[in-house]
Write an enzyme that holds these catalytic residues in place. Structure first.
Site, PDB file in Angstrom:
ATOM      1  N   GLY A   1       0.816  -1.205   0.000  1.00  0.00           N
ATOM      2  CA  GLY A   1       0.000   0.000   0.000  1.00  0.00           C
ATOM      3  C   GLY A   1       0.849   1.254   0.000  1.00  0.00           C
TER       4      GLY A   1
ATOM      5  N   GLY B   1       2.168   2.158   5.345  1.00  0.00           N
ATOM      6  CA  GLY B   1       3.197   1.153   5.583  1.00  0.00           C
ATOM      7  C   GLY B   1       4.172   1.584   6.655  1.00  0.00           C
TER       8      GLY B   1
ATOM      9  N   GLU C   1       5.541  -3.338   1.044  1.00  0.00           N
ATOM     10  CA  GLU C   1       5.824  -2.858  -0.318  1.00  0.00           C
ATOM     11  C   GLU C   1       5.034  -1.579  -0.471  1.00  0.00           C
ATOM     12  OE1 GLU C   1       4.722  -1.716  -3.720  1.00  0.00           O
ATOM     13  OE2 GLU C   1       3.757  -3.674  -3.923  1.00  0.00           O
TER      14      GLU C   1
ATOM     15  N   CYS D   1       1.695  -0.624  -8.690  1.00  0.00           N
ATOM     16  CA  CYS D   1       2.881  -0.154  -7.960  1.00  0.00           C
ATOM     17  C   CYS D   1       4.078  -0.012  -8.895  1.00  0.00           C
ATOM     18  CB  CYS D   1       3.200  -1.093  -6.810  1.00  0.00           C
ATOM     19  SG  CYS D   1       3.108  -2.837  -7.229  1.00  0.00           S
TER      20      CYS D   1
ATOM     21  N   GLU E   1       5.369   9.790  -5.593  1.00  0.00           N
ATOM     22  CA  GLU E   1       4.406   9.016  -6.368  1.00  0.00           C
ATOM     23  C   GLU E   1       3.022   9.659  -6.335  1.00  0.00           C
ATOM     24  OE1 GLU E   1       2.722   4.422  -6.600  1.00  0.00           O
ATOM     25  OE2 GLU E   1       3.262   5.272  -4.653  1.00  0.00           O
TER      26      GLU E   1
END
Length: 527
Positions: free
Chosen positions: A240, A245, A264, A301, A392
């Site tokens: 996520g 995370g 991740e 991702c 991101e």
């Protein structure tokens, strides 16, 4: 039938008062099912059952665990089209994506079953005694991997099958001998319940201990925090955002007994375009990357969020071709209105930065919850000065960075956070001229791609789905492929142990006929 309840072991329970629904982004309406959040008592019972199951499950043979995983795959397939319809109603993804991802989920389960049947994954190592060694005798030492204990797996929003209830984290943890408690993702808990039903049936058919699997639901952060902080939980798997995370990682580190969180998280997956490749195949790469950027509304991702090249006629031509290609692609539905809003806010933040301009965007009308793709561009110097531009944005947007020269390009790569992937588009004879670029890329990513796109993750032993932080919380491990099992085990040694009391993997006779390291030599031989 969707019950909206929690699987606490094999029992359905819903004692709580907090409820919620999932959402159909394609129809832009709430789904009808009502789900009840797990209570603290249900959390406690699930973890206690998992801990009790561990005493039995860790001693199951590889063949017994393999039968369990294959049975899960069979039960998932037995759910038929009803499961696919449920998946689509909670994700907005088309039926083809649902079929493909179900195939990946089933394939992962069967690959771990095959690994268990063969057996060498335990990394058995034996150093036999030398009693007359001078000045001191050498003891008999035998090492293998053993499971950690109960594992909590957080379902992923963007992979309701492959990284959720029976996805790679669950499959690898069960393969390791660890009971699993899934925190089902709130966007697709109905899908999760159906898959959980398949796992429970498989566990019962293969005589697995009660509590080897539980599936809990919750709409907020309380459930996840309670599970991570529970003293009987020994490891966590998460896919996520960086924010979520890292929060779980910090909670786990603050426990009296810290535990590993294999998370991740974020990645912009830089792609470097070399001039010769663009001169020869500009249109080809523009079309390929328009498809990669927009695939699944950019909700991968491994989505290529950062495109980098050196200024010149070749990069200009590529930019024009990419603009034309992007504008032709019909937008895709995003997972949830909240995902769409976050994407739009993130893209708007990028566009508002000094020196950033939008050069391409789908110009047609898009339904509600559809992500409208965009290409932005910026000078290399400006990119280096603004850390926001390297963050991101989860959705179909990429930024094209135009560098003055190779030196500036390498500087950008060295400044990036850790990434899942890096890609170089070039001609083979071109690569020899870019050793510094390749070294910089290798230092920042888990997987380096030549002349391809980063979207699409093959499930096989050679795949690395991980990378330096924050791509993952521990770059030594992969979340995809059979080596993902190494996250849930620890090395354990027996010294001078009676042969008949050793696990079969370490006995003199090598009854399982596995490959072992015997006195520094790889062999299947007996002792």
């Amino acid at each position: 039938m969707i019950t909206g309840k929690n699987y606490v072991g094999s029992k359905l329970k819903a004692a709580g008062e907090k409820t919620f629904k999932t959402f159909n982004p394609q129809l832009d309406i709430e789904n009808p099912w009502v789900f009840t959040e797990a209570t603290q008592e249900e959390i406690e019972e699930a973890v206690t059952l998992a801990n009790q199951a561990f005493g039995t499950y860790k001693n199951c043979s590889g063949l017994e665990k393999a039968n369990f995983l294959n049975a899960i795959a069979d039960e998932v397939l037995a759910l038929g089209d009803n499961l696919l319809v449920q998946y689509c109603s909670e994700s907005g993804f088309p039926i083809g994506r649902a079929e493909g991802e179900r195939g990946r989920m089933v394939g992962q389960l069967r690959s771990f079953a095959q690994m268990l049947t063969e057996g060498s994954w335990v990394q058995a190592a034996i150093d036999t005694a030398i009693t007359d060694r001078v000045p001191a005798p050498k003891e008999d030492l035998r090492k293998m991997m053993v499971p950690l204990g109960p594992v909590v797996v957080f379902g992923s929003s963007n992979f309701p099958f492959a990284f959720s209830t029976a996805g790679g984290d669950t499959a690898s943890a069960l393969a390791a001998g660890c009971p699993v408690i899934v925190k089902s993702h709130s966007m697709h808990v109905g899908t999760g319940e159906m898959v959980a039903t398949a796992i429970i049936k498989a566990a019962q058919k293969t005589n697995m201990p009660e509590g080897v699997f539980s599936n809990l639901v919750g709409g907020g952060t309380t459930l996840g925090a309670s599970l991570v902080q529970h003293p009987l939980v020994k490891a966590v798997g998460f896919t996520g955002s960086i924010r979520a995370g890292r929060a779980l990682f910090d909670l786990a580190a603050q426990r009296p007994e810290p535990i590993p969180v294999f998370a991740e998280m974020g990645s912009v997956n830089p792609v470097v375009f070399l001039p010769k490749a663009l001169a020869l195949n500009s249109q080809k790469w523009a079309t390929a990357y328009a498809g990669s950027i927009t695939m699944g509304a950019g909700q991968f991702c491994t989505n290529p969020g950062l495109l980098i090249g050196v200024k010149g006629a070749e990069l200009n031509n590529f930019s024009e071709e990419l603009t034309k290609a992007i504008e032709k692609v019909e937008p895709f539905c995003m997972l949830h209105p909240s995902m769409k809003n976050s994407f739009e806010e993130g893209a708007a933040t990028m566009i508002s930065q000094n020196g950033v301009s939008k050069i391409a965007e789908y110009k047609g009308e898009a339904p509600a919850n559809y992500g409208v793709q965009k290409i932005l561009t910026v000078e290399g110097k400006t990119f280096l000065e603004n850390k926001t531009l390297s963050h991101e944005v989860f959705g179909p947007v990429s930024i094209l960075v135009q560098c003055d020269n190779e030196e500036q390009l390498v500087k950008i790569l060295n400044q990036l956070d850790g990434q899942l992937t890096g890609t170089i588009i070039g001609e083979p004879n071109e690569l020899k001229e870019y050793n510094k670029l390749i070294a910089a890329m290798q230092n920042r990513v888990g997987r380096l791609i030549f002349n391809g796109v980063p979207t699409g993750v093959e499930v096989c032993p050679s795949m690395i789905h991980g990378g330096p932080y924050p791509a993952s919380s521990d770059s030594r491990f992969t979340a995809v492929g059979i080596h993902a099992v190494n996250r849930w085990v620890r090395p354990f040694s027996y010294q001078n142990w009676p042969n008949e009391l050793l696990p079969p993997e370490l006995q003199n006779e090598n009854p399982l006929q596995i490959l072992r390291t015997l006195n520094n030599i790889q062999t299947k031989s007996q002792i």
